[in-house]
Design a protein around this motif. Sequence first.
Motif, mmCIF file in Angstrom:
data_model
loop_
_atom_site.group_PDB
_atom_site.id
_atom_site.type_symbol
_atom_site.label_atom_id
_atom_site.label_comp_id
_atom_site.label_asym_id
_atom_site.label_seq_id
_atom_site.Cartn_x
_atom_site.Cartn_y
_atom_site.Cartn_z
ATOM 1 N N PHE A 54 0.798 -1.226 0.000
ATOM 2 C CA PHE A 54 0.000 0.000 0.000
ATOM 3 C C PHE A 54 0.834 1.280 0.000
ATOM 4 N N PHE A 55 2.072 1.228 0.475
ATOM 5 C CA PHE A 55 2.867 2.450 0.657
ATOM 6 C C PHE A 55 4.206 2.319 -0.068
ATOM 7 N N THR A 117 -4.871 -3.336 -3.966
ATOM 8 C CA THR A 117 -3.563 -2.809 -3.572
ATOM 9 C C THR A 117 -3.208 -1.556 -4.380
ATOM 10 N N TYR A 118 -2.065 -0.958 -4.011
ATOM 11 C CA TYR A 118 -1.567 0.220 -4.725
ATOM 12 C C TYR A 118 -1.305 -0.119 -6.193
ATOM 13 N N ALA A 119 -0.785 -1.292 -6.442
ATOM 14 C CA ALA A 119 -0.494 -1.686 -7.825
ATOM 15 C C ALA A 119 -1.763 -1.804 -8.659
ATOM 16 N N GLN A 120 -2.904 -2.048 -8.010
ATOM 17 C CA GLN A 120 -4.159 -2.239 -8.734
ATOM 18 C C GLN A 120 -4.924 -0.935 -8.961
ATOM 19 N N ILE A 121 -4.972 -0.064 -7.943
ATOM 20 C CA ILE A 121 -5.791 1.153 -8.093
ATOM 21 C C ILE A 121 -5.044 2.425 -7.700
ATOM 22 N N GLY A 122 -3.746 2.318 -7.461
ATOM 23 C CA GLY A 122 -2.959 3.512 -7.179
ATOM 24 C C GLY A 122 -3.231 4.111 -5.816
ATOM 25 N N VAL A 123 -3.242 5.451 -5.736
ATOM 26 C CA VAL A 123 -3.311 6.147 -4.461
ATOM 27 C C VAL A 123 -4.643 5.917 -3.743
ATOM 28 N N ALA A 124 -5.663 5.470 -4.466
ATOM 29 C CA ALA A 124 -6.949 5.178 -3.814
ATOM 30 C C ALA A 124 -6.816 4.042 -2.799
#
Length: 461
Positions: A54-55, A117-124
């Motif tokens: 996530f980060f 995850t971050y890889a899937q939807i970015g900053v959301a």
Amino acid sequence: MSEHSPVSTGVPASAAPKSSFRRLAFASGVGTSLEFYDFAIYGTATALVFSDTFFKTNDAWFSTFMGLATFGIGFLMAPIGAILFGWVGDTYGRKKALTLTFIGMGAATVLIGLLPTYAQIGVAAPLLLVLCRMVHGLCRGGETGGSAVLAIEHAPDGKRAQYGVFTALGSPVGTILANIAFALVLLMPATMVDDWAWRLPFLVGGLVLVLGIWIRKGVAESPVFKAMVAEHGEEELRKRVPALTVIRTNWRRLALAAGVNVGLNSTTFALSIFMLSYATAKAPDGLDLPRTAIVYGSIAALVMHGVANVIGALLSDRIGRRPVMIAGAASSVVAALFIFRLAQTGTVAAVVTALVIGFFCTGFLFGPMYTYFTELFPREQRQTGMGIAFHVGAVLGGGISPLIANRIIAGTGDAANIGYYLAVMLTISLLCLLALPETAPARLAAKARRAGATEKESVTA
């Protein structure tokens, strides 16, 4: 009841049959178990997985810092939850408040396990994670005080800590279950853990939610709250604003009780959350020790914490809350000065020994704490007062101690400095305890008998 009079539940020693006691014990402990289960799996996932999931940043240590920051957000929401659900508990009923908080906590835990995850939807992704942490923290603020008050208000006067300790045991039990869950997950290949297996402990929270709802359905409303309704009427109770009342009439006890929890929470969360990150992080930022061995060591230390909780609570029913808690705080100050120095020697045995010593000493401070905080406030403001005091202390202690420990290591490279920080926080707890009164019925009754005997001697002299 006067503001400073001792609490009396009015429950005779033989009132509750064993089956009721067992159900009440489970009902009291299941909420705090879920509460600390979620906090522990989140902290563990932050230390082991979330920095990448996530980060994602170019600085691995800063990614861990960001994960710990979202961990702290749950603490920041808890005092607001204590005010909101304390109002529900003090005006609509302890049981109604606990139903709302438990469902909210469980739902937030399960949703984290379902997040992209971050890889899937970015900053959301991290934003949704923060939202779930906020909901969990809000509900946690009502759960801690509510479950303790419900249990203690069912208890005979001489066994309040015996009943209240089940709420306290939710902390080590929930954290142990979280460590076991992650220990099982870590048996899988590392790529599988990072990809999807980290979600499993969060999804298991759904089972705890269903079990808890079923158990709590069979627990009656607090007899003390029923007496309040009979005396004042539902409409009159619902006009009150207990948060304003407790701040106006009992602000000193609120502040001192919060101070008692500052040192405790600082230490226990530095041990349960930061120590895991520090022990398993790669050198030079950490000790680069095997994750599974440290998780197993944490489980052993938490078992000792639970043992100390029970011993401390039972002792406090006999000799008083303050003597037991003062001993726990003083021994924890001494332990804090050397446990991180011991841990940084860099072996699994050293880290586990440090965890066992730290958790065992703090157990004597924590075991009677819920009961003590409950007894400090009159019944009309009890859930609100207890919740605010506990969670303000938790914010100033556990909410920020993993972050501060992280920065101490980053800035100085010497883990011993974390011990000095924790010793200062625990000294605050000790000083606040010394400024607060005794509340245990056995101790107060003995004091009254001594006063009566002195008065009688003076009359006959």
